[in-house]
Design a protein around this motif. Structure first.
Motif, PDB file in Angstrom:
ATOM      1  N   GLU A   1      -6.513 -11.155  -6.623  1.00 11.11           N
ATOM      2  CA  GLU A   1      -7.192 -10.885  -4.996  1.00 11.11           C
ATOM      3  C   GLU A   1      -8.081 -11.218  -3.945  1.00 11.11           C
ATOM      4  OE1 GLU A   1     -11.509  -6.962  -5.478  1.00 11.11           O
ATOM      5  OE2 GLU A   1      -9.767  -6.975  -7.221  1.00 11.11           O
ATOM      6  N   PRO A   2      -8.741 -12.603  -4.741  1.00 11.73           N
ATOM      7  CA  PRO A   2      -9.452 -13.078  -3.846  1.00 11.73           C
ATOM      8  C   PRO A   2      -8.414 -13.943  -2.675  1.00 11.73           C
ATOM      9  CG  PRO A   2     -10.059 -14.278  -5.558  1.00 11.73           C
ATOM     10  CD  PRO A   2      -8.609 -13.040  -6.168  1.00 11.73           C
TER      11      PRO A   2
ATOM     12  N   ARG B   1      -8.331   0.553  -7.947  1.00 15.98           N
ATOM     13  CA  ARG B   1      -7.528   1.216  -8.814  1.00 15.98           C
ATOM     14  C   ARG B   1      -7.108   1.207  -9.511  1.00 15.98           C
ATOM     15  NH1 ARG B   1     -10.800   6.426  -7.758  1.00 15.98           N
ATOM     16  NH2 ARG B   1     -13.032   5.691  -6.413  1.00 15.98           N
ATOM     17  N   ALA B   2      -5.636   1.342  -9.361  1.00 13.51           N
ATOM     18  CA  ALA B   2      -4.566   0.266 -10.372  1.00 13.51           C
ATOM     19  C   ALA B   2      -4.184  -0.601 -10.837  1.00 13.51           C
ATOM     20  CB  ALA B   2      -3.383   0.506  -8.907  1.00 13.51           C
ATOM     21  N   ARG B   3      -6.040  -1.702 -10.837  1.00  8.13           N
ATOM     22  CA  ARG B   3      -6.008  -3.004 -10.953  1.00  8.13           C
ATOM     23  C   ARG B   3      -4.670  -3.961 -10.740  1.00  8.13           C
ATOM     24  NH1 ARG B   3      -8.975  -0.853 -16.649  1.00  8.13           N
ATOM     25  NH2 ARG B   3     -11.051  -0.120 -14.949  1.00  8.13           N
TER      26      ARG B   3
ATOM     27  N   VAL C   1      -1.441  -8.945   2.081  1.00  7.84           N
ATOM     28  CA  VAL C   1      -1.209 -10.791   2.922  1.00  7.84           C
ATOM     29  C   VAL C   1      -0.486 -10.087   4.046  1.00  7.84           C
ATOM     30  CG1 VAL C   1      -0.597 -12.789   2.899  1.00  7.84           C
ATOM     31  CG2 VAL C   1      -2.014 -11.767   0.509  1.00  7.84           C
ATOM     32  N   GLY C   2       1.411  -9.492   3.046  1.00 10.00           N
ATOM     33  CA  GLY C   2       1.935  -9.424   3.922  1.00 10.00           C
ATOM     34  C   GLY C   2       1.237  -8.314   5.833  1.00 10.00           C
ATOM     35  N   ALA C   3       0.911  -7.159   5.276  1.00 10.51           N
ATOM     36  CA  ALA C   3       0.317  -6.505   6.282  1.00 10.51           C
ATOM     37  C   ALA C   3      -0.559  -7.204   7.581  1.00 10.51           C
ATOM     38  CB  ALA C   3      -0.352  -5.354   6.003  1.00 10.51           C
TER      39      ALA C   3
ATOM     40  N   VAL D   1      -5.654  -0.055  -0.058  1.00  7.64           N
ATOM     41  CA  VAL D   1      -6.553   0.505  -1.308  1.00  7.64           C
ATOM     42  C   VAL D   1      -4.831   0.867  -2.680  1.00  7.64           C
ATOM     43  CG1 VAL D   1      -6.955   3.005  -2.648  1.00  7.64           C
ATOM     44  CG2 VAL D   1      -7.846   2.137  -0.441  1.00  7.64           C
ATOM     45  N   TYR D   2      -4.868   0.206  -3.441  1.00 11.00           N
ATOM     46  CA  TYR D   2      -4.101   0.661  -4.333  1.00 11.00           C
ATOM     47  C   TYR D   2      -4.597   1.629  -6.044  1.00 11.00           C
ATOM     48  CZ  TYR D   2      -2.891  -3.831  -2.855  1.00 11.00           C
ATOM     49  OH  TYR D   2      -2.530  -5.488  -1.804  1.00 11.00           O
ATOM     50  N   VAL D   3      -3.872   2.365  -6.423  1.00 16.37           N
ATOM     51  CA  VAL D   3      -4.108   3.450  -6.537  1.00 16.37           C
ATOM     52  C   VAL D   3      -2.171   4.071  -7.940  1.00 16.37           C
ATOM     53  CG1 VAL D   3      -5.419   4.750  -5.010  1.00 16.37           C
ATOM     54  CG2 VAL D   3      -3.076   5.495  -5.268  1.00 16.37           C
TER      55      VAL D   3
END
Length: 179
Positions: free
Chosen positions: A63-64, A55-57, A160-162, A84-86
């Motif tokens: 993203e890929p 949601r935060a773009r 990616v780290g997670a 999830v990104y906000v």
């Protein structure tokens, strides 16, 4: 900084299970640049098209790469990591926001929610109370694999780290089921 984790029960109200469990509230890092305009977001419905809700773009062209890391974790370990990104957590604590989002989306035993607020540089994990890794191991994944990227404002690097940290932890010792 003390990592905090929350575990939720499947299809039940968020429980205060294991008080200081997985992941840290990374506090505001005023000296580092933000990622665009922060926007308040109530807990969200996860994207139906994949494991990323941005949601935060914040991810843009990266993203890929994030999707590939989340896919690998699922293929290798059977764990679904939802990122999830906000902009911010709309006045809630990061842990409450993540737990509420996990509950509303009926996440289960092999699911992990990573919630990142880009405007305030906060994050939290939410996992089921029966998730395979101990709270200590989840805290280590947070400190070693998520927080360095968060401090740099590397939003893609947080997921990616997670994913990579969870993959490594699930492959080795520290599992709750002892296997």
């Amino acid at each position: 900084m003390t990592p905090r984790v929350s575990r939720t029960g499947p299809r039940t109200a968020v429980r205060a299970v294991r008080a200081l469990v997985a992941v840290l509230l990374a506090t505001c890092w005023a000296a580092l640049p933000g990622a665009g305009t922060a926007r308040a977001e109530d807990p969200v419905t996860l994207s139906a098209s994949g494991w990323i809700t941005d949601r935060a773009r914040a991810l843009g062209a990266r993203e890929p790469g994030v999707a590939a890391a989340l896919d690998r974790l699922h293929e290798d370990r059977g764990v679904q990591l939802f990122a999830v990104y906000v902009g911010d957590f709309s006045g809630r604590t990061s842990q409450d926001w993540a737990d509420t989002t996990a509950q509303q989306n009926s996440l289960g035993r092999d699911d992990v929610l990573l919630a990142v607020a880009t405007g305030t540089r906060q994050y939290a994990y939410s996992v089921d109370q029966d998730f395979r890794l101990s709270d200590q191991v989840l805290g280590e994944v947070a400190r070693e694999s998520v927080e360095p990227a968060l401090r740099r404002g590397d939003w893609a690097g947080t997921a990616v780290g997670a994913a990579e940290g969870l993959d490594t932890a699930l492959a080795g010792p520290g599992r709750r089921d002892g296997s």
